[in-house]
Design an enzyme around this catalytic site. Structure first.
Site, PDB file in Angstrom:
ATOM      1  N   LYS A 180       1.903 -14.258  -6.278  1.00 35.65           N
ATOM      2  CA  LYS A 180       2.571 -13.285  -5.397  1.00 35.65           C
ATOM      3  C   LYS A 180       2.072 -13.486  -3.968  1.00 35.65           C
ATOM      4  CE  LYS A 180       1.671  -8.677  -4.937  1.00 35.65           C
ATOM      5  NZ  LYS A 180       1.772  -8.162  -3.559  1.00 35.65           N
ATOM      6  N   THR A 217       3.553   3.670  -4.666  1.00 40.91           N
ATOM      7  CA  THR A 217       2.557   4.465  -5.402  1.00 40.91           C
ATOM      8  C   THR A 217       1.616   5.196  -4.442  1.00 40.91           C
ATOM      9  OG1 THR A 217       1.399   2.376  -5.701  1.00 40.91           O
ATOM     10  CG2 THR A 217       2.542   3.243  -7.613  1.00 40.91           C
ATOM     11  N   ASP A 223      16.548  -2.512   5.532  1.00 41.86           N
ATOM     12  CA  ASP A 223      17.226  -2.512   6.842  1.00 41.86           C
ATOM     13  C   ASP A 223      18.715  -2.273   6.574  1.00 41.86           C
ATOM     14  OD1 ASP A 223      17.948  -3.046   9.575  1.00 41.86           O
ATOM     15  OD2 ASP A 223      16.171  -4.297   9.752  1.00 41.86           O
ATOM     16  N   ARG A 283      -7.286  -8.210  -7.221  1.00 38.88           N
ATOM     17  CA  ARG A 283      -8.747  -8.310  -7.166  1.00 38.88           C
ATOM     18  C   ARG A 283      -9.466  -8.580  -8.487  1.00 38.88           C
ATOM     19  NH1 ARG A 283      -8.689  -3.089  -3.575  1.00 38.88           N
ATOM     20  NH2 ARG A 283      -6.857  -2.909  -4.922  1.00 38.88           N
ATOM     21  N   ASP A 301       6.758 -10.907  -1.956  1.00 36.71           N
ATOM     22  CA  ASP A 301       6.723  -9.437  -1.926  1.00 36.71           C
ATOM     23  C   ASP A 301       6.831  -8.948  -0.485  1.00 36.71           C
ATOM     24  OD1 ASP A 301       6.167  -6.756  -2.481  1.00 36.71           O
ATOM     25  OD2 ASP A 301       4.030  -7.091  -2.789  1.00 36.71           O
ATOM     26  N   LYS A 353       9.380  -6.662   0.529  1.00 38.36           N
ATOM     27  CA  LYS A 353       9.923  -5.282   0.500  1.00 38.36           C
ATOM     28  C   LYS A 353      10.915  -5.007   1.641  1.00 38.36           C
ATOM     29  CE  LYS A 353       5.789  -3.258  -1.669  1.00 38.36           C
ATOM     30  NZ  LYS A 353       4.791  -4.324  -1.558  1.00 38.36           N
TER      31      LYS A 353
HETATM   32  O1  C5P Z   1      -6.025  -6.045  -6.160  1.00 38.50           O
HETATM   33  P1  C5P Z   1      -4.983  -5.328  -6.968  1.00 38.50           P
HETATM   34  O2  C5P Z   1      -4.908  -5.771  -8.418  1.00 38.50           O
HETATM   35  O3  C5P Z   1      -5.070  -3.817  -6.824  1.00 38.50           O
HETATM   36  O4  C5P Z   1      -3.617  -5.808  -6.292  1.00 38.50           O
HETATM   37  C1  C5P Z   1      -2.387  -5.286  -6.665  1.00 38.50           C
HETATM   38  C2  C5P Z   1      -1.301  -5.926  -5.851  1.00 38.50           C
HETATM   39  O5  C5P Z   1      -0.080  -5.254  -6.120  1.00 38.50           O
HETATM   40  C3  C5P Z   1      -1.499  -5.836  -4.343  1.00 38.50           C
HETATM   41  O6  C5P Z   1      -0.915  -7.007  -3.764  1.00 38.50           O
HETATM   42  C4  C5P Z   1      -0.739  -4.595  -3.941  1.00 38.50           C
HETATM   43  O7  C5P Z   1      -0.262  -4.647  -2.632  1.00 38.50           O
HETATM   44  C5  C5P Z   1       0.430  -4.660  -4.941  1.00 38.50           C
HETATM   45  N1  C5P Z   1       1.078  -3.364  -5.219  1.00 38.50           N
HETATM   46  C6  C5P Z   1       0.398  -2.272  -5.737  1.00 38.50           C
HETATM   47  N2  C5P Z   1       1.081  -1.096  -5.977  1.00 38.50           N
HETATM   48  C7  C5P Z   1       2.381  -1.015  -5.722  1.00 38.50           C
HETATM   49  C8  C5P Z   1       3.078  -2.105  -5.218  1.00 38.50           C
HETATM   50  C9  C5P Z   1       2.385  -3.287  -4.964  1.00 38.50           C
HETATM   51  O8  C5P Z   1      -0.794  -2.346  -5.983  1.00 38.50           O
HETATM   52  N3  C5P Z   1       3.021   0.104  -6.010  1.00 38.50           N
END
Ligand code: C5P
Length: 234
Positions: A34, A121, A66, A213, A61, A63
């Protein structure tokens, strides 16, 4: 495409991203990657081409949100980059989503998958009511936006793993649920509030999990990725 683990490469440069992906060479499976706003805005379309050249599938990603005509034209550009999944905000309306699909569809009829963000979220019930003036319960709003995405012809939504079951119940089993917020049972939760393990996400029917992460910051990212695959895909 079947169930897969998508690795969120939230790095700020091409150099760091490619060094990270180098660690996965030699593995039988190429991680689905991603690319988010930070990396794309730092490096531009070249980062997509580089990662594609290495044989990875890509979820871009960005998003989009517009007017329909602008989104349609932007999607046509992303489609030519040959990514596998793109996304937009369902809040842009059904018409915007239909225009996006049109823009994304190549002359030969093929196109990347297109999924919608329902409500971020990071938006809670209070912000929904006070900032956006939407006076409905969050889960009703999320399901309504998911149904709009389906009506527009999209392939699925990004949602919390906790919403995946409900989305499938109202939009059908084939409507994709792509779920971030995944953590190992023995791992750090960090800033994610509502989390699930890869095994739980599999049980509730997520189609793709997005993991950042727990893999990128792991001492052994390859082992962490393989653990995700074992728990979620096998
Ligand atoms: O590090 P982590 O596992 O929390 O990363 C989750 C990824 O998913 C990040 O790139 C974050 O921006 C994305 N994301 C999220 N919640 C959302 C939409 C996207 O955590 N509702």
């Amino acid at each position: 495409m079947g169930k897969d683990v998508i690795v969120a490469c939230d790095f700020d440069s091409m150099e760091k991203t490619l060094a990270f992906l180098d660690r996965f060479q030699g593995l039988g499976r190429k991680p689905f990657v991603k690319i988010g706003m930070e990396l794309y805005y730092a490096e531009g379309p070249q980062i997509v081409r580089e990662i594609k050249k290495r044989g990875h599938k890509i979820f871009l990603d960005l998003k989009l949100h517009d007017i329909p005509n602008t989104v349609k034209k932007a999607m046509a550009v992303l489609s030519r980059l040959d990514v596998d999944i793109c996304n937009l905000h369902a809040a842009g309306t059904v018409r915007m989503m239909e225009a996006a699909l049109e823009g994304l569809t190549r002359p030969d009829g093929t196109r990347p998958l297109l999924i919608a963000v329902t409500q971020l979220t990071s938006t809670d019930q209070a912000a929904l009511e006070q900032d956006l003036w939407i006076e409905r319960p969050m889960d009703e709003v999320v399901m309504h936006y998911a149904k709009n995405a389906k009506a527009a012809g999209l392939d699925g939504v990004v949602c919390s793993p906790l919403e995946a079951e409900k989305v499938h119940a109202s939009c059908g089993a084939a409507f994709l649920t792509v779920t971030p917020g995944v953590r190992f049972a023995d791992g750090d939760v960090g800033d994610q509030k509502r989390v699930m393990t890869p095994a739980e996400a599999k049980k509730i029917g997520s189609d793709y999990i997005v993991v950042g992460r727990p893999i990128t910051a792991a001492e052994d990212p390859v082992a962490a990725y393989e653990r995700c695959v074992r728990e979620f895909c096998d």
